[in-house]
Structures are given as C-alpha cells and as structure tokens.
Design a protein around this motif. Structure first.
Motif, mmCIF file in Angstrom:
data_model
loop_
_atom_site.group_PDB
_atom_site.id
_atom_site.type_symbol
_atom_site.label_atom_id
_atom_site.label_comp_id
_atom_site.label_asym_id
_atom_site.label_seq_id
_atom_site.Cartn_x
_atom_site.Cartn_y
_atom_site.Cartn_z
ATOM 1 N N VAL A 22 -9.275 6.254 -5.835
ATOM 2 C CA VAL A 22 -8.528 5.304 -5.010
ATOM 3 C C VAL A 22 -7.853 6.087 -3.888
ATOM 4 N N PRO A 23 -7.611 5.437 -2.767
ATOM 5 C CA PRO A 23 -6.948 6.152 -1.674
ATOM 6 C C PRO A 23 -5.473 6.394 -1.974
ATOM 7 N N HIS A 24 -4.915 7.382 -1.319
ATOM 8 C CA HIS A 24 -3.467 7.586 -1.393
ATOM 9 C C HIS A 24 -2.937 7.715 0.024
ATOM 10 N N TYR A 25 -1.686 7.360 0.190
ATOM 11 C CA TYR A 25 -1.052 7.377 1.502
ATOM 12 C C TYR A 25 0.276 8.098 1.381
ATOM 13 N N GLU A 26 0.496 9.043 2.264
ATOM 14 C CA GLU A 26 1.750 9.776 2.255
ATOM 15 C C GLU A 26 2.811 8.974 3.008
ATOM 16 N N ARG A 42 9.286 6.585 13.315
ATOM 17 C CA ARG A 42 8.716 5.294 13.713
ATOM 18 C C ARG A 42 9.783 4.202 13.613
ATOM 19 N N SER A 43 9.652 3.205 14.456
ATOM 20 C CA SER A 43 10.545 2.048 14.374
ATOM 21 C C SER A 43 10.191 1.242 13.127
ATOM 22 N N GLU A 44 11.086 0.379 12.724
ATOM 23 C CA GLU A 44 10.810 -0.474 11.563
ATOM 24 C C GLU A 44 9.571 -1.321 11.802
ATOM 25 N N ALA A 45 9.412 -1.819 13.018
ATOM 26 C CA ALA A 45 8.237 -2.644 13.345
ATOM 27 C C ALA A 45 6.949 -1.834 13.207
ATOM 28 N N ASP A 46 6.960 -0.581 13.680
ATOM 29 C CA ASP A 46 5.770 0.263 13.556
ATOM 30 C C ASP A 46 5.475 0.612 12.102
ATOM 31 N N ARG A 47 6.518 0.840 11.296
ATOM 32 C CA ARG A 47 6.304 1.119 9.873
ATOM 33 C C ARG A 47 5.680 -0.086 9.189
ATOM 34 N N LYS A 48 6.139 -1.276 9.546
ATOM 35 C CA LYS A 48 5.561 -2.489 8.964
ATOM 36 C C LYS A 48 4.096 -2.637 9.348
ATOM 37 N N LYS A 49 3.759 -2.304 10.604
ATOM 38 C CA LYS A 49 2.358 -2.364 11.039
ATOM 39 C C LYS A 49 1.503 -1.413 10.208
ATOM 40 N N CYS A 50 2.010 -0.199 9.976
ATOM 41 C CA CYS A 50 1.274 0.771 9.160
ATOM 42 C C CYS A 50 1.044 0.226 7.756
ATOM 43 N N LEU A 51 2.083 -0.325 7.161
ATOM 44 C CA LEU A 51 1.966 -0.853 5.798
ATOM 45 C C LEU A 51 1.021 -2.045 5.733
ATOM 46 N N HIS A 52 1.087 -2.916 6.731
ATOM 47 C CA HIS A 52 0.169 -4.064 6.761
ATOM 48 C C HIS A 52 -1.276 -3.592 6.915
ATOM 49 N N HIS A 53 -1.487 -2.568 7.726
ATOM 50 C CA HIS A 53 -2.838 -2.012 7.894
ATOM 51 C C HIS A 53 -3.364 -1.471 6.569
ATOM 52 N N ILE A 54 -2.524 -0.747 5.849
ATOM 53 C CA ILE A 54 -2.922 -0.203 4.542
ATOM 54 C C ILE A 54 -3.234 -1.338 3.580
ATOM 55 N N ALA A 55 -2.368 -2.337 3.517
ATOM 56 C CA ALA A 55 -2.582 -3.460 2.604
ATOM 57 C C ALA A 55 -3.872 -4.212 2.938
ATOM 58 N N ALA A 56 -4.140 -4.389 4.225
ATOM 59 C CA ALA A 56 -5.348 -5.113 4.642
ATOM 60 C C ALA A 56 -6.614 -4.332 4.322
ATOM 61 N N SER A 57 -6.527 -3.017 4.304
ATOM 62 C CA SER A 57 -7.719 -2.207 4.053
ATOM 63 C C SER A 57 -8.090 -2.171 2.571
ATOM 64 N N GLN A 58 -7.235 -2.660 1.715
ATOM 65 C CA GLN A 58 -7.481 -2.629 0.284
ATOM 66 C C GLN A 58 -8.333 -3.797 -0.194
ATOM 67 N N GLY A 59 -8.520 -4.815 0.643
ATOM 68 C CA GLY A 59 -9.232 -6.024 0.239
ATOM 69 C C GLY A 59 -10.682 -5.868 0.275
#
Length: 59
Positions: A22-26, A42-59
């Motif tokens: 499984v992938p891991h993310y630092e 990173r700004s809070e908005a940019d951190r959220k974008k990163c997390l959403h990208h990671i979550a979307a890639s898991q599907g």
C-alpha cells in the motif's frame, strides 16, 4: 503514527507500506512545500488539496 523527530515513524511506515503493498505518505510533505530556497509551510487550503488528492487516488 505519533512520535518525536528521529523516532523511526517514516522508516516503519515505509516498511509497512512495502510489506502490505500500500502507498504511504509523509505528513511533512503535506505540511511543507519543498523548494530550492528551503521548506515553505503550506496554507491550510493547500494542505487540504494535498489530502483530497491522496484520498481521491485511493479509489
């Protein structure tokens, strides 16, 4: 995982990721933008974008 700097969190995450295939993310790479001039928080908005990208890639 939670622990102090240098406690082995990343090493353990890499090992588990490899064994479980499984992938891991630092989290540091979500919190900080790595640039040639140094790390930039990173700004809070940019951190959220990163997390959403990671979550979307898991599907």
């Amino acid at each position: 995982m939670v622990g102090s700097v240098g406690s082995g969190k990343t090493t353990l995450a890499r090992l588990l990721s490899h064994r479980l295939e499984v992938p891991h993310y630092e989290l540091d790479n979500i919190m900080w933008e790595r640039t040639h001039e140094g790390d930039k928080r990173r700004s809070e908005a940019d951190r959220k974008k990163c997390l959403h990208h990671i979550a979307a890639s898991q599907g």
